[in-house]
Design a protein around this motif. Structure first.
Motif, short mmCIF file in Angstrom:
data_model
loop_
_atom_site.label_atom_id
_atom_site.label_comp_id
_atom_site.label_asym_id
_atom_site.label_seq_id
_atom_site.Cartn_x
_atom_site.Cartn_y
_atom_site.Cartn_z
N TRP A 108 0.79 -0.83 -0.05
CA TRP A 108 0.05 0.22 0.09
C TRP A 108 1.03 1.31 0.00
CZ3 TRP A 108 -0.88 3.76 3.98
CH2 TRP A 108 -1.89 4.63 3.91
N LEU B 115 0.33 3.85 -3.00
CA LEU B 115 1.29 5.71 -2.34
C LEU B 115 1.12 6.41 -3.32
CD1 LEU B 115 -0.68 6.02 1.11
CD2 LEU B 115 -2.41 5.64 -1.08
N SER C 269 1.00 5.94 -7.34
CA SER C 269 -0.34 7.17 -7.76
C SER C 269 -0.53 8.29 -8.22
CB SER C 269 -1.30 6.75 -5.63
OG SER C 269 -1.35 7.60 -4.80
N ALA D 63 -4.15 0.79 -3.17
CA ALA D 63 -3.50 1.99 -2.54
C ALA D 63 -4.00 3.19 -3.72
CB ALA D 63 -2.20 2.27 -2.82
#
Length: 196
Positions: free
Chosen positions: A56, A60, A63, A132
């Protein structure tokens, strides 16, 4: 992500650890005690709780570069992972027999258990990356994955000698199908194919 999706995901993620624990249980020279099985479950469950969090955090960091097509990334990762799990689950009986026969000569050490747990948690790392890009509670999801893995691994060690030849890697096939289904559901939802 709904509670049902989280639980499906958690038990799908635990399927490869369950298969590994069946193999371990089948390779033991005697029926394992509950404490021994629980210790194995705690090792697998802890690692499977941590790896989605790592994934995750990695997701991120990426992202911002792929927010426009994050649903495609989630779909692709889940389907690829699901296909890989199904492929592993559909390997010939001879491959499975060799895998379960080898450990009989040498009981699994703590180091070997940790390495196996990390190997079976790679999919949880990928799931963490996928999460994420979704509206998911990563802490709750990671705890659910870890809890399901703890439960399934403990059961797998206890039942390994009795059912490893019956269940075998079919659990991975089911887990892989579930992951592919979740990936398709994410894509359908983001593309609005069921709206109207």
């Amino acid at each position: 992500m709904s509670l049902y999706s989280t639980m499906f995901l958690a038990f799908s993620m635990s399927s490869d650890a369950f298969v590994a624990s069946l193999t371990k249980g089948a390779s033991l020279p005697r029926r394992p005690s509950f404490i021994e099985a629980l210790q194995t479950g705690l090792i697998f469950g802890t690692i499977e709780t941590i790896t989605p969090l790592l994934g995750w955090a990695l997701g991120l960091s990426m992202s911002q570069f792929i927010t426009a097509w994050d649903h495609w990334v989630a779909f692709a990762l889940l389907c690829l992972l699901g296909a890989h799990m199904m492929h592993e689950g559909l390997k010939s009986h001879d491959d499975t027999a060799q895998e379960t026969a080898a450990p009989k000569r040498q009981p699994a050490s703590l180091l070997r258990l940790v390495i196996t747990a990390f190997a079976t948690s790679i999919d949880a790392l990928i799931i963490g990356i996928t999460l994420a890009f979704m509206e998911a509670n990563i802490v709750l999801t990671s705890l659910a994955i870890g809890g399901a893995t703890l439960l399934m691994t403990t059961l797998g060690v206890m039942l390994g000698r009795a059912i490893s030849t019956v269940v075998g890697k079919r659990a991975e096939v089911l887990g892989g199908l579930t992951l592919c289904g979740i990936g398709i559901a994410i894509l359908v939802e983001h593309l609005g194919l069921l709206s109207g």
